[in-house]
Structure formats: structure tokens, C-alpha cells
Design a protein around this motif. Sequence first.
Motif, mmCIF file in Angstrom:
data_model
loop_
_atom_site.group_PDB
_atom_site.id
_atom_site.type_symbol
_atom_site.label_atom_id
_atom_site.label_comp_id
_atom_site.label_asym_id
_atom_site.label_seq_id
_atom_site.Cartn_x
_atom_site.Cartn_y
_atom_site.Cartn_z
ATOM 1 N N GLN A 23 -9.813 -3.808 -2.665
ATOM 2 C CA GLN A 23 -8.660 -3.178 -3.285
ATOM 3 C C GLN A 23 -8.336 -3.835 -4.617
ATOM 4 O O GLN A 23 -8.956 -4.835 -5.003
ATOM 5 C CB GLN A 23 -7.453 -3.233 -2.342
ATOM 6 C CG GLN A 23 -7.684 -2.426 -1.052
ATOM 7 C CD GLN A 23 -6.444 -2.325 -0.215
ATOM 8 O OE1 GLN A 23 -6.068 -3.283 0.431
ATOM 9 N NE2 GLN A 23 -5.823 -1.164 -0.224
ATOM 10 N N GLU A 43 -12.952 -2.333 2.358
ATOM 11 C CA GLU A 43 -11.599 -2.862 2.290
ATOM 12 C C GLU A 43 -11.250 -3.441 0.915
ATOM 13 O O GLU A 43 -10.197 -4.031 0.741
ATOM 14 C CB GLU A 43 -11.421 -3.950 3.356
ATOM 15 C CG GLU A 43 -11.558 -3.454 4.784
ATOM 16 C CD GLU A 43 -10.485 -2.453 5.157
ATOM 17 O OE1 GLU A 43 -9.347 -2.585 4.658
ATOM 18 O OE2 GLU A 43 -10.774 -1.533 5.930
ATOM 19 N N PRO A 66 -16.481 0.234 -3.858
ATOM 20 C CA PRO A 66 -16.267 1.184 -2.770
ATOM 21 C C PRO A 66 -17.546 1.307 -1.944
ATOM 22 O O PRO A 66 -18.638 1.050 -2.468
ATOM 23 C CB PRO A 66 -15.977 2.485 -3.516
ATOM 24 C CG PRO A 66 -16.771 2.341 -4.788
ATOM 25 C CD PRO A 66 -16.768 0.890 -5.126
ATOM 26 N N PRO A 67 -17.484 1.764 -0.707
ATOM 27 C CA PRO A 67 -16.254 1.902 0.072
ATOM 28 C C PRO A 67 -15.931 0.585 0.759
ATOM 29 O O PRO A 67 -16.582 -0.409 0.515
ATOM 30 C CB PRO A 67 -16.641 2.987 1.078
ATOM 31 C CG PRO A 67 -18.102 2.717 1.336
ATOM 32 C CD PRO A 67 -18.673 2.222 0.016
ATOM 33 N N GLU A 72 0.826 -1.208 0.000
ATOM 34 C CA GLU A 72 0.000 0.000 0.000
ATOM 35 C C GLU A 72 0.859 1.256 0.000
ATOM 36 O O GLU A 72 0.588 2.211 -0.735
ATOM 37 C CB GLU A 72 -0.926 0.005 1.220
ATOM 38 C CG GLU A 72 -2.090 -0.957 1.128
ATOM 39 C CD GLU A 72 -3.038 -0.802 2.299
ATOM 40 O OE1 GLU A 72 -2.542 -0.635 3.444
ATOM 41 O OE2 GLU A 72 -4.263 -0.844 2.096
ATOM 42 N N PRO A 96 -7.229 1.287 -3.403
ATOM 43 C CA PRO A 96 -8.675 1.088 -3.309
ATOM 44 C C PRO A 96 -9.296 0.709 -4.653
ATOM 45 O O PRO A 96 -8.932 1.238 -5.699
ATOM 46 C CB PRO A 96 -9.183 2.452 -2.834
ATOM 47 C CG PRO A 96 -8.006 3.096 -2.188
ATOM 48 C CD PRO A 96 -6.810 2.617 -2.952
#
Length: 215
Positions: free
Chosen positions: A64, A62, A59-60, A47, A54
Motif C-alpha cells: 500500500q 498487501e 500489485p497485487p 483505509e 493500494p
Amino acid sequence: MLQSLGAEPNFNNLIQGFRQRGGYGDPGPADLAELLCRLSDAWAWLEAHALIGPSAKNPPGEWQRVTSAGAEVLNDPAAVAKVWAAGRLAGDLHPALASARSNFALGDYETASFAAMKAVEVEVRRVAGLPNELLGVALMRKAFSPKDGLLRDPEAEGGEQQATADLFAGAIGAYKNPASHRTVQFDDPMEAAEVIQLADLLLRIVERAENRLRA
């Protein structure tokens, strides 16, 4: 870890997935906590270097995805060297190195190295007030001459003054002059980053000399 994520269009936090594997109440491996800590460290590194980020699909939360930079590393194992090299230039650099930094970001390491040392040459000439006809190594020797160089440190002993002149002359001779005269194969991002760092050090020495002249 990045390779294990590369085929997924998006994914949830891997650490939590490992924690929840197995049936309810089943005893986990004795070293599970240590494993999760190591995975968490690796996740944080990915990250921090923008190799995962993301997801736009879920979204939103965790969810990714592997970023474009992450995909580049997956497709070219040598690209990880770019990640390490870019980290060397993550802090503040002398303003005169803006062009070198931009060329480095574009992957043009030869131009980045040349631009960094050219910035040193330009600043040395400006602060020392020397003519445009004086170039490269000769310029450095004149500006930092222990005998009468305007940029020499008068409080340093003679050997240190000579060493500083040699440092500037050697840096310009090794990394600026060759690229001025011929095509140089310069494809190592780490070496290019270190040349820029060296130029940053030299520019700060010039800056200190300018402050002395103003005092």
C-alpha cells in the motif's frame, strides 16, 4: 501511524510486520494481542478514509501507499478536520444541496454554506408560491407564519409553529444573509458541514410541507 508510514514509497501490511518481529520462538510481549488489535483498528480507519490505499508499484497483494489525501493530512495537521467534516456528509443529502456539497469538496466552505442556505430559500419560495421580491428572513416569516403561513403545520400547536418559523428565519439570517452582503471568513470545515446538515433538515421540513399541500 500515518506519520510512521509517510516516508515510505510503499509498504506491506504493518500488522503482520509487528507480529513477526523478534527471533523464532521468542516470547512476545504479554499485551501483543491487544496492541495488534489497536493497530488493526487504526489501519482500518486509515483505509476507510482513503488516507492509505493500494500501491501501484507492487500489485497485487498487501502493498500500500499513502494517498494524496493522506499526504495532505501529513503536511497540514489541520487537514484532519476535513476528514472528520467530510464524514458528516457521507450519507444522502437532499438533491438541492448538490452545489453545496461540490463546493465543500473543493474546500470553498463559505460558498458551500451560502449555497446550502440559498437552496433552502429557493425551495421555501417555490413550495409556498411566494414572489421573488420576498427575500431571506421576511420570506421565512411569511411562509411559516403561525397565522396564515402556507408551510406551517396546521396540526402543530401555536408555540411549535412559531418555533419552526424562528428556526428557518434564524438559519437564513445567520448563515445566508451575511454572505450575501459582505465577505465572511468561513474556514472551519466542521462548521460548514454542520451548516449543510442544518440545510438538509430544513429542506426535509419543506418537503413534508409540500406533501401536505399535495394531499
